[in-house]
Enzyme design. Structure first.
Site, mmCIF file in Angstrom:
data_model
loop_
_atom_site.group_PDB
_atom_site.id
_atom_site.type_symbol
_atom_site.label_atom_id
_atom_site.label_comp_id
_atom_site.label_asym_id
_atom_site.label_seq_id
_atom_site.Cartn_x
_atom_site.Cartn_y
_atom_site.Cartn_z
ATOM 1 N N GLY A 47 60.566 -13.404 60.923
ATOM 2 C CA GLY A 47 61.024 -14.790 60.963
ATOM 3 C C GLY A 47 61.031 -15.399 62.344
ATOM 4 O O GLY A 47 61.697 -16.411 62.578
ATOM 5 N N THR A 85 61.740 -7.991 69.855
ATOM 6 C CA THR A 85 62.914 -7.404 69.201
ATOM 7 C C THR A 85 63.102 -7.882 67.766
ATOM 8 O O THR A 85 63.871 -7.277 67.012
ATOM 9 C CB THR A 85 64.195 -7.709 69.998
ATOM 10 N N TYR A 97 51.326 -20.596 80.434
ATOM 11 C CA TYR A 97 52.463 -20.681 79.500
ATOM 12 C C TYR A 97 53.459 -21.705 80.051
ATOM 13 O O TYR A 97 54.074 -21.486 81.095
ATOM 14 C CB TYR A 97 53.113 -19.307 79.400
ATOM 15 N N PRO A 115 54.147 -14.649 52.893
ATOM 16 C CA PRO A 115 54.579 -13.386 53.510
ATOM 17 C C PRO A 115 55.573 -13.653 54.641
ATOM 18 O O PRO A 115 55.436 -14.629 55.393
ATOM 19 C CB PRO A 115 53.270 -12.804 54.045
ATOM 20 N N GLU A 130 47.264 -15.888 59.108
ATOM 21 C CA GLU A 130 48.608 -16.420 58.822
ATOM 22 C C GLU A 130 48.945 -16.410 57.328
ATOM 23 O O GLU A 130 49.560 -17.342 56.802
ATOM 24 C CB GLU A 130 48.759 -17.823 59.409
ATOM 25 N N GLY A 131 48.554 -15.351 56.633
ATOM 26 C CA GLY A 131 48.910 -15.209 55.227
ATOM 27 C C GLY A 131 48.050 -15.996 54.271
ATOM 28 O O GLY A 131 48.319 -15.984 53.063
ATOM 29 N N ARG A 132 47.011 -16.660 54.750
ATOM 30 C CA ARG A 132 46.177 -17.497 53.889
ATOM 31 C C ARG A 132 45.227 -16.672 53.011
ATOM 32 O O ARG A 132 44.709 -17.195 52.011
ATOM 33 C CB ARG A 132 45.346 -18.475 54.722
ATOM 34 N N SER A 192 48.644 -12.213 67.963
ATOM 35 C CA SER A 192 49.633 -12.134 69.029
ATOM 36 C C SER A 192 49.089 -11.483 70.302
ATOM 37 O O SER A 192 48.133 -10.711 70.266
ATOM 38 C CB SER A 192 50.831 -11.329 68.509
ATOM 39 N N VAL A 241 48.294 -10.452 51.683
ATOM 40 C CA VAL A 241 49.498 -9.887 52.293
ATOM 41 C C VAL A 241 49.126 -8.588 52.998
ATOM 42 O O VAL A 241 48.755 -7.597 52.353
ATOM 43 C CB VAL A 241 50.586 -9.626 51.235
#
Length: 579
Positions: free
Chosen positions: A139, A207, A474, A135, A268-270, A219, A273
């Site tokens: 990007g 963005t 961070y 998925p 994470e797409g495992r 996230s 979808v």
């Protein structure tokens, strides 16, 4: 041709947008001091696209015809540019490889479904073919969660959800919104904002990242102190699996066994979808402002953030930078003239008279949202805590600048790469009682790695995302690399990640696992925890067709392994001094 927009193939963001230092007079000397790099050196641009070596698609004509029949010719692509755009995310390792023409495996076809039914048909066809499904959202991932495994021999389908970008429904009585998973941050806020609502989720990648990606990688946003992490925000979801759809209703709470929602968040797409997420939304606040504060040192800033987290105040942002990052922030300001420049000079003189060591000074941003009376009340509470810890408020001006520039930092990474320097980030979370130890251990580990490499390196940090029991640290690090930048980068990155474990932090607070962080999973969640996750993946996807190799990789490291990597670090020649 699909109208879904993507970032440039070789770096962050859009073509024609980049970092510039000409209007920032303190930036050149700052970088020279930090990493011994003269940024006035002419940049070396990335390769031209036609210089890349890209293997042809491994795709049977019959399977391609099946996918084209599902999405249409304009939404199924096998051309090199589209395939390369969907090969990597935007980690420093990704960017170094793409710039050095190191592309081991690319997706064989990229498809853009129009709706959930298209996704179901694609998944079922891929499973019947024995093809891998990855998925793809915006990007923007920097943990290696997108790349195909280099030795993958099966056909790889990149399933781009960019056409699923709408807010479908708002339940105003419950403060819930159904949103398609391919919607990017600005599109979500524009559609919600038109009706007076906000999601309140603003990660650095806002963005160019999507709701589905946020859920898949667990996230956090800059305003998570108020709105929560995505695991708090996502109340229900829909996920396509072979022959079926997992549907989780947006209930306020349930007692229905192990949480399937929690299994999917961060997967994470495992497992499938994600096509749709129902999220909690909030009315756009009457007042929103970000105030800036100075603290005399890092210790005082940490103590103030801790006390704020225990107080009756509930800011949307609680952030304080260490002295190094504060210096960086001040070095990236534009030149101040007239009254503004004079006011800054006066402030620095006042702080010196108070006995502050300006090199130790730490910059903080605290955000407030709500009614005018509520914001006023919270500012008074926070102001008293700041004063108690020796801090000083400096108004909304710097805070407004932070608000305007908060999504621009990734462009600086490309700027440095063009000049032979690698810069990246690693973040962790730990209890309040361990934060100082995590900070000290991590800085020392990075400095030791730089010494082993023979480079003049830099590491800086800020605290953000405060919770009752702890907070996120961070870290940003940078150095001028030599002829083997990835091997040198791994020395620093591994040192930092191991320091998190050694001092009691987690491997990542909000960037996810991917392949970048998977070597520390066993240290982080225990051997038994890894076995549970592996059992889930093996049961849900016995052929390992869904984004294989992410979250749990084949490599697990120990502290001894990392020590050996540092001991065998590839030395880099010392950079020449600036003329």
């Amino acid at each position: 041709m699909t109208d879904v927009k993507h970032m440039k193939w070789w770096g962050w963001g859009l073509e024609g947008v980049g970092f510039h230092f000409e209007d920032k007079p303190d930036f050149v000397p700052f970088v020279q001091k930090a990493v011994a790099l003269d940024v006035r050196t002419p940049p070396v641009p990335p390769l031209d696209f036609d210089q890349l070596t890209i293997a042809p698609p491994r795709l049977s004509p019959s399977f391609e015809a099946t996918l084209v029949a599902i999405v249409g010719e304009e939404n199924a692509h096998t051309d090199d540019m589209v395939r390369v755009v969907h090969t990597y995310g935007k980690s420093i390792r990704d960017l170094l490889r793409i710039r050095r023409n190191e592309i081991a495996r690319v997706p064989d076809i990229v498809v853009y479904p129009a709706d959930e039914w298209d996704v179901q048909q694609i998944v079922d066809a891929a499973v019947a073919e024995g093809a891998v499904i990855i998925p793809f959202g915006g990007g923007s991932n920097i943990a290696g969660s997108l790349e195909p495994l280099p030795d993958e021999t099966r056909t790889i389908v990149s399933l781009d959800l960019g056409r699923l970008d709408r807010v479908l429904e708002i339940d105003e009585g419950s403060g819930l919104a159904r949103i398609q998973a391919g919607a990017q941050g600005p599109d979500i806020e524009a559609q919600l904002g038109a009706k007076g609502w906000t999601l309140g989720h603003f990660p650095d990648s806002f963005t160019h990242s999507t709701l589905g990606g946020w859920v898949a990688t667990r996230s956090s946003g800059m305003q998570s102190d108020k709105y929560g992490d995505i695991a708090d925000i996502a109340r229900g979801l829909r996920m396509v699996r072979p022959g079926t759809i997992v549907e989780l209703r947006p209930l306020p709470s349930t007692s229905t066994g192990p949480s399937v929602r929690e299994m999917i968040i961060g997967s994470e797409g495992r497992l499938g979808v994600i096509t749709e997420v129902t999220v909690q939304v909030h009315r756009v606040p009457e007042v929103r402002e970000v105030q800036a504060y100075f603290f005399p040192n890092w210790k005082a800033g940490l103590a103030a953030m801790h006390e704020i987290s225990e107080s009756d105040a509930s800011p949307s942002i609680t952030r304080v930078s260490d002295a190094r990052e504060s210096g960086f922030s001040l070095a990236t300001r534009k030149a101040s003239k007239g009254i503004s420049g004079a006011a800054q000079s006066v402030l620095m003189s006042v702080l010196k008279r108070r006995g502050w060591v300006l090199e130790d000074m730490c910059l903080s941003f605290i955000g407030y949202e709500g009614s005018a009376s509520h914001v006023s009340y919270e500012k008074k509470l926070v102001g008293a805590i700041v004063k108690k810890h020796g801090g000083l408020g400096v108004g909304k001006g710097p805070g407004a600048l932070y608000d305007q520039k908060k999504f621009d930092t990734p462009y600086l990474r490309d700027f440095l790469l063009d000049r032979g320097a690698a810069a990246d980030v690693s973040e962790t979370a730990a209890p309040w009682s361990k934060l100082q130890e995590v900070y000290d251990t991590t800085v020392a580990a990075a400095d030791k790695a730089y010494e082993a490499l023979g480079v003049h390196g830099w590491i800086m940090c800020h605290l953000s995302h405060s919770y009752h029991s702890g907070a996120c640290l961070y870290f940003t690090f940078a150095f001028v690399h030599g002829d083997d930048p990835i091997a040198q980068y791994e020395v620093v990155k591994y040192s930092i990640q191991q320091a998190f474990q050694d001092a009691g932090g987690t491997l990542s607070h909000h960037h996810g696992v991917g392949v970048e962080h998977s070597p520390w999973m066993e240290q982080d969640i225990s051997e038994g925890g890894v076995a549970l996750i592996q059992g889930l993946f093996d049961s849900a996807d016995p052929q390992h067709l869904f984004n294989p190799g992410k979250v749990l990789g084949t490599l697990q490291v120990t502290a001894d392994d990392v020590a050996e990597i540092v001991a065998n670090a590839p030395k880099a020649p010392a950079p020449a001094p600036a003329p």
